[in-house]
Structure formats: structure tokens, C-alpha cells
Motif scaffolding. Structure first.
Motif, mmCIF file in Angstrom:
data_model
loop_
_atom_site.group_PDB
_atom_site.id
_atom_site.type_symbol
_atom_site.label_atom_id
_atom_site.label_comp_id
_atom_site.label_asym_id
_atom_site.label_seq_id
_atom_site.Cartn_x
_atom_site.Cartn_y
_atom_site.Cartn_z
ATOM 1 N N GLU A 1 1.382 10.621 7.422
ATOM 2 C CA GLU A 1 0.712 11.102 8.622
ATOM 3 C C GLU A 1 0.548 12.595 8.438
ATOM 4 O O GLU A 1 1.527 13.311 8.200
ATOM 5 C CB GLU A 1 1.614 10.800 9.833
ATOM 6 N N THR B 1 2.181 14.195 5.486
ATOM 7 C CA THR B 1 3.632 14.157 5.361
ATOM 8 C C THR B 1 4.103 12.716 5.395
ATOM 9 O O THR B 1 3.597 11.905 6.148
ATOM 10 C CB THR B 1 4.290 14.932 6.522
ATOM 11 N N TYR C 1 2.583 5.317 14.091
ATOM 12 C CA TYR C 1 1.739 5.904 13.052
ATOM 13 C C TYR C 1 0.508 5.087 12.683
ATOM 14 O O TYR C 1 -0.357 5.571 11.963
ATOM 15 C CB TYR C 1 2.561 6.153 11.786
ATOM 16 N N ILE D 1 8.004 2.373 14.566
ATOM 17 C CA ILE D 1 7.358 3.193 13.532
ATOM 18 C C ILE D 1 5.915 2.763 13.386
ATOM 19 O O ILE D 1 4.993 3.581 13.343
ATOM 20 C CB ILE D 1 8.089 3.005 12.186
ATOM 21 N N LYS E 1 6.219 9.632 6.345
ATOM 22 C CA LYS E 1 6.980 9.306 7.546
ATOM 23 C C LYS E 1 7.907 8.112 7.348
ATOM 24 O O LYS E 1 8.855 7.932 8.082
ATOM 25 C CB LYS E 1 6.031 8.999 8.715
#
Lengths: 258, 620, 233
Positions: free
Chosen positions: C207, C210, C230, C226, C212
Motif C-alpha cells: 500500500e 510500503t 487494504y 487486513i 503491509k
């Protein structure tokens, strides 16, 4: 009330391929209308025809009763249609505020002036527009170094410069982080609401679409397969199948996998 | 009838060399996206190398062997150029590549001068093909027949290579998407080098093949360049059959022109080109350019600001020193500075449309020389006084720019550059060939200022006012909405059109404005010199302006006139050296690779580093 | 088989990838998930060295390939299938395959036109058509087929399901599973979680450049929060 934009039987062929096939819809004043569909469904083609980048093979596009189909982009703009691009288009060699001033200079038809200084023209108006999108503190920055989200906001300010009655936004939140997307779309919706501007936008992020669109149209293989409210679209089985996905498609594999 | 057929055959024979050079250029452009302006130089090298080889290699085998070898040697020279000069600039903006290849032209010119001397070389005749054959009573050289037969073979072999072999497939794939080709495991660096070899070898082959007909001389490079661009533009960039077709059309036309309209041979081909382009903007067999990938590399330009008070003071002081020049220096300096100012205006006008508008013109001399000729013609034929002629010069240049701009602006990028070059050549050929009116090679002489202005000091002030005024006007235009609109059209035509800006019209007006200013410079030039010759219209003159703009700094506001002042100033000194072209060419190449910001850009950077200038907040 | 370590990539000044760390084991399928603009394509290009990482390393079969020219990476057995169906539109189907052809390589299948056409029967009928005449789905098949002609041991598939008809998406999923069964290792980027679930063993979620989440598919399924945070579902 008569619609702002009225599209009838709009079609465009590329050779034997019907990229857009007989699309008709209306857009009312103040309405936020989303156009969604899989890649290659004809959204861009449709958009480019509305904006004048592409000539329709047939059909009409009426803006407040005047046919604009086939007109050049700059003429359509002069009739009160603004646009933002999927991939931002700004003037990289200018400052942020100069980008907006450019639109104002064009709107006031001073493009061919040789004696005045461009950076002094319509500066206050430009700063006011930047203020509405929250960019006024970056007004003197070099456009080429802006963050992506800021470019999007700048583009919005530029699109508002000539007080449009209609705004066409091509994937306004593409390439942004989720929080940014929601913030940008909220900002856009507020501004447009305050000014009574109608909007047609394409978007891939369904969170954005479901949260802000007043009405949704779904395009698939060039044809309009659905046109309705958020709930109607969300629950339309055909739309689920071609675009939203119902989670059934890979049932078999998933089971095998588990 | 016999004559007619004989002429067609001559045209077909002449088409051979032209086709080979044009197809080489087209091939290189297709894959590398570099317009190799040095392609004419490789053609010239082919002729010289072939000539030397023919001196050593005897007989028929020697003759043809020499031609083949010349092609291969020139191809290898091309490889050296590609590796040393072009590889470092592939990712640079188009203009940098064009300027780099121009540096190559200068280097090759002087190397050829060094090796083969200044005299024209007469090509040996082909052993066994020295005679003529009679076709319906008309003599046709046997060598022409040989050329007519050979060319289609070369064309077919090329066509086969490109369409039927693996290498050809890779080349075509790379034309479309280089990155993807490399991601599929093809070493594109060597593919580029290979294509460059082939393209240059073709040019060399063309040069060697035409030896028995034309020999070798040091002007061949520019002479063929104009025709080659015309052929490539008419045939369609990247189309081999198109290049052949266009080469034949142009060559046959030329032969008929020589017979029926001897004064218009050179003009004819440009007329044909314009007609073709009006109906088919991408040439007879060309395809519309697929946009994309040409990402502009390098730092984006900085926003511009009108000069601050300190800078204005500096400029005023400079102008004062310049304005008082006749009071403290001799005649030599006054005349020299007059020339410098005129050249500065010329360069500044090019820099205006190039820097602000992104319009890379390779034929800007058309307006400089055009203005000069206009003034000279009015003086010669209508006894026009200087005052009026100096008004008419920019007007005529402006009218020419309106017409030429209209045609050229139908294309963009390198096509635009090639078209402007072709039009420059057109005006040059008019001046050169229309001897009855323009005096041809002898030029027009006795064009002197009015009596009151005939003193060098007085003329200096005329030039001072008009040139400095012109440069300041161009600078003001850059800060005005018009200059901003030019930059808008350059930065993002998409956005500009979407905000009501008619980008083509903006560019057209800019082109015309630049033409007017160049015409004014030309008018001043002719009265300063008292004469005008066709070389002021030459492509080399356009290149001069381009080079100084480039060396001065394209991405600055002052680069044009600063570069012009610097080089016009040292030219006198520089040209005393025998091989100054070599030195200049090499320095151009070094600047392109090592210091692409030019004089002004480098000074600015240095100023910022040492704290003399304020570093803008967002600078990198 | 492939290890991405502390990779940072930039486009000009934009920091697109931020300290990516993950690995792909031989014979597995790993899905790189994330929304539009999350950095999936840049990750693919950074592995392929089409974008040169500014820092960090990419290791393939124990060899550090960071900074290699892309064609050398490809010749080492890493096949790249780009997004947006970047076929050579002016070339025929057969010519497209020809561009992809590489000499046989130890340890991976040597592909021929016949084998490729067996895998994608639609392409066989259109072998002499120009790329631009193909439908979106056929173009997507051609990009995969073209890469297979290089006899890769590992393929990078960038958004194979994007913008193509659901039927073809299903076919794609089947092809990926078949390639896996033949021993190929696959890293694919996806927005479509259903598609990823159908084919992948492991998952990497990114995301905003980066990382995640890194884990197996079942681990992700155990953490629906999670997924919801995302991924667009």
C-alpha cells in the motif's frame, strides 16, 4: 427541469469494433454521475467523445440543448465544460498559481497579449481558487515538484477556473492512497455542491463511487447495461457478473485449494 | 519518345544513391528515434573512402569490391559514432541528440578535409561499363543501367531482412517498444548499434555508388541532406517501399526539371513535398506516428520571473557600456559588435520559439536570409531607401513564416524539424538558381545604407536600437500571456487544448513572430555588409543559430543572445585555425554529453553554489 | 528462488517503493496485492531491472541481479509479462512469439509454438493476424505466450486479470495453475482478490509503496481486517 447534458445514441467504431454502442443518458443539474465498467468497456472512448478528443461515429451530445458532438475540446471548454485527466496534465515549467492563472487568461481571452505580465494577471482569482482546493500555501511552488495528490487538487482548481456548468473527471482518484482518495472526493463533492456544478466521472475505486455518486451507469463492451442508484447497481446481478464480481467465479478453485 | 525514356532511366539511376541514404536514415530513426543529421556525412565518407579504395584496387572486381568495402568501412565508422556519441544521449531530449549529430557533421567535415584535401575529386568510371547503350537512339550510360538494376536488389534485400528474418522482427519490435524487447531478453544496445551500422553502411554504399556520376566533394553532406529529408517525408518515415517510391519520384522529376525548367530543379522537389503533405501528412506510405514513450528526460524547466532590480541595473550598465562603444573604441570593434548584435537578434528569435514554444526549427536561416534578400531585392530593383527596406525585410520574412509555418506546423517533433530544414533549402535553392533575379551564386551587391547612416558609428546605433529593442521585445513576450501560452502548449498540449487554448494557432503566431525578428536581423545584416549571398540561407546558417542557442543554454531566457555573443565574438579568432570545425564539433559533442545546461545554465548553477544567486526553494 | 531485500525505487523524485522485503520460493505462486497505484507494477519492474532500485538488492537463484541490464535478467530465466497487454501491435502473433524466443535453458521447459498454441488454442487460429487485430483477452494471452517462448523458470505476471472478460479470467487462472504444476514459479500482481485466492500460495500486500502484509493465503484469510483495510473487495 431540462438536463444539463443529454446524450443520445452515441456510437463510435474503430474498424469493425464497436467501442461505444448506442449509448444514451441524461445528466441533471447538480448531479454526480459515475460511469463504471471493466477496462476496455469504452469508458475512455465515451469520455473522449464528450470532451471532443474523438469524433463520434453517430449520435448527439447536447449541452443545454446545443449539440457539441464533434466540436474541438477548446470549443467545448468555452461552452462551460471543464475536465480533469486520468494522468494529470499540468504545466510543469510554471508555478502552481501560474497554472491556474493560465486558465483564467484563456477564459478572459488575453492569450495573445504581449504587453502585460502574465504572472500579475488574475492572480487574486487564482489564489482564491487555490484556496478552495486547499493549495494556497503551495501557490508559489514549482509545479514539477508537487506530490501526486497535490497535482490532482491543482487540476481541480484549474478545471474550476472558468466557472463550468459541467465537469468531466476521468478517474479523479487514480493512483492515490485510500485516505487521500476519500479526502479528495469529499472536497470535490463539496465544491461542486456549493457551486451547483454537474459532474460525470469514471472511477475504478468502488468505495469512492458508492460513497459519492448520486447515480451510476455501467458500461460493458461499449453498451450501457445498467443505469440507476447506488443500491440498484450494487444489487444488479448482471453488473456483479461483469464488473463487481459476486465471489462465485472462483468458487470451484477456491474449494479445491482449501 | 526516346528522350523521354532516356530521361526516366537517368532518373531511376539517380534514385539509387538517394534511396540508400534515405532508407538508412529512416531505419535508424525507426529504431533509435534519433534523426541522424550526420547521415549526409556518412554518404560523403562513402564517396571519399570508395575513391581511395578504387585507387588501390584494380579492375572490375576492384571497383565493385571498393564500393562494398566503402559501405562496410563507413558502417564501422557509424558504429564508433553510435557508441561514443549517441549512447550517452539516447535518454536525452530530442534536441540534444540532433545537436550531437550536428557536432558529428563538423568533425567529419574537417577530417575529410584533412585526409582528402579541399579539391573536388572526380570519380573513376566503372571498368567494363564506360560506354553507352542506345535506347531509341538516345544514349544511356551503361553504368546507369547497372544502377537501375542494383537498386531494387538492395531494396528487396533490405525488405527481406526487415520483414522475414529474426533480426528484422526484433528491429520492428524495438521500433514499437524498446523496453519490452529488452525485457524479453534482447540486448537492445547491440540491436541499436547493429541498426546504426546498417544505416550508415547504406549511406556509405550510396556515396560510393554515385562516384562515377558525381565524384566526391566536401559539400556533398549538406547537399544530399535536404533531398534525403524530402524523400523520407514524402515516402513516409519508416517505410522502405515509400523511400524507394519517393526517391524515384524526386530523381525523375529532377531530370525532367533539368531539361524543361532548368532554373527550378531544386524548387520542384519541395513543391512536390508540400503537395504530398497537404493530402497525406505522414507521407505516401507512412503510418501515423504512434505517440507514447518519448518521455522527456532531464530536469523540467524552472518557472521564469522578470528580472529583479539588481539584474535590471546590471543590464542597464551593460547597455550603457555597449551604447558608448563608438566613443571609446576603434572602427574594428564597432563593426564587429554590430555583427554580433545582429547575430544575437537572429539567435534570440530562434531561441524564443525553441525555448518557450518547444519548436525545434532547423531552417530558421530562411527568415534571416529571407529578410536580407527581401531588403536587397527592393534596393536593387525598386531603389527602395534603407529606411523602408528595413521595414519591408521583417514584413517579407513574416509573410514567408506565415506560409512556411502553416505547412510545417501540420507536423510535430522531428517531422517539424525536417520540414523547416527542407523549406530552408527551398529558399536557398531559389536564391541560388534564380540567377536572373537573385544573382545566383554571385549574390546581390552594393546594398548600402542611406547617406546619413553610412558612417559605421551611425549604423552601429541603428543596429543597437533595433537589435536590443528586438531582443527586449522577445523577452517581454516570454513574460507576457503569449509566452506563457506557448509554454502551456509545449508542456501539455492536452491540457492547453482543454482550457480553450488553440495551441496550433499560438505556435503559428510564435513561428511568425520569430520569423519577423529574424527578418529584421537579416535586413540589418545586408546593409551592414553591403551584399548578400545564398550562403546566408544555407542549412549551415540555421545550424549556427541552433548551436549557439544550445551552447548558450536552451532552458534559460538569455541563452540565445549570450551564446550568440560569445561565439560570434570568438569566431574571428577561432576561424583562424585550419581545423576549427573539428574543434567546434568536438566541443559541441562534449557539451551535449557533459554540460547540457549551456553557458547561462552553468553560470546560474555556479552562482547559486557560491551564494551569489538565491537558490529557489524547490530546486534540486 | 527470488528474494527482494530492502528495495527502494524512485520515479524521478517520487519515492515509489519503500523498503520492500519478501521472497518467493521455487514452485510456488505468490500474489502481490494492492490497489491501483500501490506500487505493484514498479515492484515488478524493479525485479526485472526495468526500473533500477536506488537501494536494496534483488537476488535470483542465489545471484544478486541488482543493476543488471534487463535483457540479461531475462536471459537468466526471469520472464516478464507486462500489464496493459504490451504486445507488438504491428507484428503478427507468430512474430510476437519470435521476439520472445530464447535458446533452451537447463532446468526449464523448452517451449515451441505448438506447445504455446496448445495452451492458448484461441491464438492458434489467429497466428498470422496482426497484434492489433486481437481482442483484449487474446492480447493478454499473447503476452504470456510470448514470455513463455523465452523458456523462463520464473514468471512475473503484472495484473493478468485486469480488464478482460470473466471467462478469460478463468482461463488465465487455469493456465497459471498448469504452469505451476509444470514447475514454474510465479509472482503475480493483482487487485482482484478472488483471482489471487484461486491461484496463489503466498500473499504480499503493498500500500503506497510500503509492505503491509506478508504471509500465506490461509494466514490472510484468518485476518479479514487486513483484507478489508487494504484491498477493494
Amino acid at each position: 427541469m431540462s438536463p444539463i447534458l443529454s446524450v443520445r445514441n452515441l456510437s463510435r467504431n474503430f474498424g469493425a469494433i464497436k467501442a461505444v454502442d448506442n449509448v444514451s443518458f441524461d445528466l441533471a443539474k447538480g448531479e454526480l454521475l459515475a460511469l463504471i465498467g471493466p477496462n476496455g468497456a469504452g469508458k475512455s472512448t465515451c469520455f473522449n467523445m464528450l470532451m471532443g478528443q474523438l469524433k463520434p461515429s453517430s449520435g448527439t451530445v447536447q449541452l443545454l440543448g446545443k449539440n457539441i458532438a464533434g466540436l474541438q475540446p477548446r470549443k467545448i471548454w468555452r461552452m462551460g465544460v471543464g475536465r480533469t485527466f486520468q494522468i494529470t496534465a499540468t504545466y510543469a515549467s510554471m508555478t502552481v498559481v501560474e497554472n491556474v492563472q493560465m486558465a483564467l487568461i484563456s477564459h478572459h481571452r488575453r492569450l495573445y497579449s504581449l504587453t502585460s505580465f502574465a504572472h500579475k494577471l488574475y492572480r487574486e482569482e487564482a489564489l482564491a481558487l487555490l484556496d478552495t482546493v486547499g493549495m494556497v500555501d503551495q501557490a508559489e511552488r514549482h509545479c514539477a515538484v508537487l506530490a501526486y495528490g497535490d497535482l490532482k487538487r491543482l487540476e481541480l482548481a484549474v478545471a474550476l477556473a472558468h466557472d463550468p456548468i459541467l465537469l468531466l473527471m476521468d478517474e479523479p482518484t487514480a493512483g492515490m492512497a485510500p485516505q487521500e482518495r476519500i479526502a479528495l472526493m469529499q472536497l470535490t463533492a463539496d465544491i461542486l455542491d456549493a457551486r451547483g456544478i454537474s459532474v460525470l466521472f469514471t472511477e475504478h475505486d468502488m468505495d469512492v463511487v458508492f460513497a459519492h455518486a448520486h447515480r451510476i451507469m455501467v458500461l460493458n463492451r461499449g453498451e450501457l447495461i445498467a443505469n440507476g442508484t447506488v443500491d440498484e447497481i450494487r444489487n444488479n446481478p448482471q453488473v456483479q457478473e461483469v464488473y463487481l464480481g459476486g465471489g462465485t467465479l472462483f468458487k470451484a478453485q477456491e474449494d479445491a485449494h482449501a | 519518345m526516346g528522350l523521354f525514356i532516356a530521361q526516366i532511366l537517368t532518373g531511376l539511376a539517380n534514385a539509387g544513391a538517394l534511396f540508400m541514404v534515405a532508407s538508412g536514415l529512416s531505419l535508424i530513426f525507426g529504431v533509435t528515434r534519433v534523426v541522424n543529421f550526420a547521415h549526409g556525412s556518412f554518404y560523403m565518407l562513402g564517396a571519399y573512402v570508395g575513391y581511395s579504395l578504387m585507387q588501390v584496387l584494380p579492375g572490375m572486381v576492384g571497383f565493385w569490391g571498393a564500393i562494398l568495402l566503402a559501405g562496410i568501412i563507413v558502417g564501422l565508422i557509424g558504429v564508433i559514432v553510435e557508441i561514443c556519441v549517441l549512447r550517452p544521449v539516447y535518454s536525452a531530449p530530442e534536441l540534444f541528440q540532433l545537436v550531437a549529430t550536428f557536432g558529428v557533421i563538423l568533425v567529419i567535415q574537417d577530417l575529410a578535409l584533412m585526409i582528402w584535401g579541399p579539391q573536388d575529386l572526380l570519380g573513376p568510371r566503372a571498368p567494363g561499363l564506360k560506354g553507352v547503350i542506345r535506347i531509341m537512339g538516345e544514349p544511356v550510360p551503361q553504368y546507369d543501367i547497372a544502377l537501375i538494376v542494383i537498386t531494387p536488389f538492395v531494396a528487396i534485400a533490405l525488405w527481406y531482412l526487415i520483414t522475414k528474418t529474426r533480426v528484422g522482427t526484433l528491429v520492428r519490435a524495438a521500433t514499437q517498444d524498446r523496453e519490452m524487447v529488452s525485457a524479453l531478453g534482447v540486448n537492445q544496445a547491440w540491436l541499436f548499434t547493429g541498426v546504426f551500422f546498417l544505416g550508415c553502411a547504406l549511406a556509405g554504399l550510396g556515396g560510393a555508388l554515385q562516384l562515377p556520376k558525381g565524384g566526391a566533394d566536401l559539400l556533398m553532406d549538406f547537399t544530399i541532406l535536404g533531398s534525403v529529408f524530402v524523400v523520407v517525408v514524402i515516402g513516409g518515415m519508416g517505410s522502405l517501399p515509400g523511400a524507394y517510391l519517393a526517391a524515384v519520384i524526386i530523381s525523375v522529376l529532377n531530370v525532367f526539371g533539368v531539361t524543361y525548367a532548368p532554373q527550378s530543379t531544386l524548387v520542384l522537389m519541395f513543391v512536390v513535398m508540400v503537395i504530398v503533405l497537404m493530402f497525406r501528412p505522414f507521407g505516401l506510405l507512412g503510418k501515423e506516428e504512434i505517440a507514447g514513450e518519448h518521455g522527456q528526460v532531464g530536469e523540467p524547466e524552472r518557472p521564469i520571473k522578470p528580472a529583479g532590480n539588481r539584474m535590471r541595473l546590471l543590464v542597464a550598465a551593460g547597455l550603457l557600456i555597449l551604447g558608448l562603444l563608438p566613443f571609446y573604441s576603434g572602427n574594428f570593434a564597432v563593426v564587429l559588435v554590430t555583427d554580433i548584435m545582429i547575430f544575437c537578434l537572429f539567435a534570440a528569435s530562434l531561441h524564443f520559439m525553441l525555448g518557450q514554444g518547444g519548436l525545434v526549427s532547423f531552417g530558421h536561416a530562411a527568415f534571416f536570409g529571407g529578410g536580407a534578400y527581401a531588403a536587397a531585392l527592393f534596393v536593387t530593383y525598386a531603389d527602395t531607401p534603407m529606411e523602408l527596406a528595413l521595414v519591408l525585410a521583417p514584413i517579407c520574412a513574416g509573410l514567408a513564416a506565415i506560409v512556411i509555418g502553416w505547412v510545417c506546423l501540420r507536423s510535430t517533433g522531428v517531422y517539424f524539424a525536417m520540414l523547416t530544414l527542407a523549406f530552408g533549402q527551398l529558399l536557398w535553392s531559389l536564391a541560388f538558381q534564380w540567377g536572373d533575379v537573385t544573382g545566383g551564386d554571385d549574390g546581390l551587391v552594393n546594398i548600402w545604407p542611406s547617406d546619413w547612416a553610412s558612417d559605421n558609428d551611425v549604423y552601429y546605433y541603428i543596429a543597437f536600437v533595433l537589435c536590443i529593442g528586438g531582443i527586449l521585445l522577445l523577452r517581454q513576450a516570454a513574460h507576457a500571456p503569449f509566452g506563457y501560452a506557448m509554454r502551456a502548449a509545449r508542456d501539455s498540449a492536452r491540457q492547453a487544448e482543454a482550457m480553450g487554448i488553440n495551441t496550433k494557432r499560438i505556435q503559428w503566431v510564435a513561428f511568425t513572430f520569430a520569423g519577423i525578428m529574424a527578418g529584421l536581423a537579416g535586413g540589418l545584416f545586408v546593409f551592414s555588409k553591403g551584399s548578400i549571398f545564398p550562403n546566408e540561407l544555407e542549412t549551415a546558417r540555421s545550424f549556427d543559430a541552433l548551436i549557439v542557442v544550445f551552447l548558450g543554454g536552451v532552458k534559460t531566457l538569455s541563452g540565445g543572445w549570450v551564446g550568440a555573443a560569445f561565439f560570434e565574438g570568438i569566431k574571428d579568432y577561432l576561424t583562424r585555425f585550419e581545423y576549427w570545425r573539428l574543434a567546434l564539433g568536438l566541443s559541441i559533442i562534449f557539451v551535449v554529453i557533459l554540460g547540457p545546461e549551456g553557458i547561462v545554465g552553468s553560470l546560474r548553477k555556479a552562482g547559486e553554489r557560491f551564494g551569489i544567486l538565491k537558490v529557489p526553494e524547490d530546486a534540486t | 528462488m527470488l528474494e527482494v531485500k530492502d528495495v527502494n525505487s524512485f520515479y524521478g523524485k517520487a519515492h515509489v517503493l519503500n523498503d520492500l522485503n519478501f521472497r518467493v520460493d521455487a514452485g510456488t505462486v505468490v500474489a502481490l496485492l494492492g490497489r491501483n497505484g500501490a506500487g505493484k507494477t514498479t515492484t515488478m519492474k524493479s525485479i526485472m531491472q526495468l526500473v533500477k532500485p536506488r537501494s536494496g538488492t534483488v537476488t535470483y537463484k542465489g545471484q544478486n541481479i541488482t543493476g543488471w541490464p534487463s535483457h540479461k535478467v531475462a536471459r537468466d530465466g526471469l520472464g516478464y509479462v507486462p500489464e496493459e497487454r504490451r504486445i507488438f501491435t504491428q507484428l503478427t502473433v507468430l512474430e510476437n512469439l519470435e521476439v520472445g524466443r530464447q535458446p533452451p535453458r537447463d532446468g526449464s521447459t523448452t517451449w515451441t509454438e505448438t506447445m504455446v498454441f496448445d495452451l492458448f488454442p484461441n491464438l492458434a487460429e489467429r497466428r498470422n493476424n496482426l497484434g492489433k487485430a486481437l481482442s483484449g483477452g487474446e492480447q493478454q494471452m499473447l503476452t504470456i505466450a510470448r514470455t513463455l517462448m523465452g523458456n523462463p523458470a520464473f514468471i512475473l505476471l503484472d495484473e493478468p486479470s485486469e480488464g478482460i472478460a470473466p471467462v478469460i479470467v478463468e482461463q488465465m487462472a487455469r493456465v497459471i495453475l498448469q504452469l505451476k504444476s509444470e514447475g514454474l514459479t510465479v509472482l503475480l500482481s493483482e487487485q482482484n482478490l478472488h483471482f489471487a485466492q484461486a491461484v496463489a500460495d503466498g500473499v504480499v500486500i503493498i500500500e503506497h509503496g510500503t509492505q503491509k502484509f506478508v504471509g500465506s493465503l490461509s494466514e490472510l484469510q484468518a485476518h479479514p481486517e487486513i483484507r478489508d483495510q487494504y484491498l477493494s473487495v
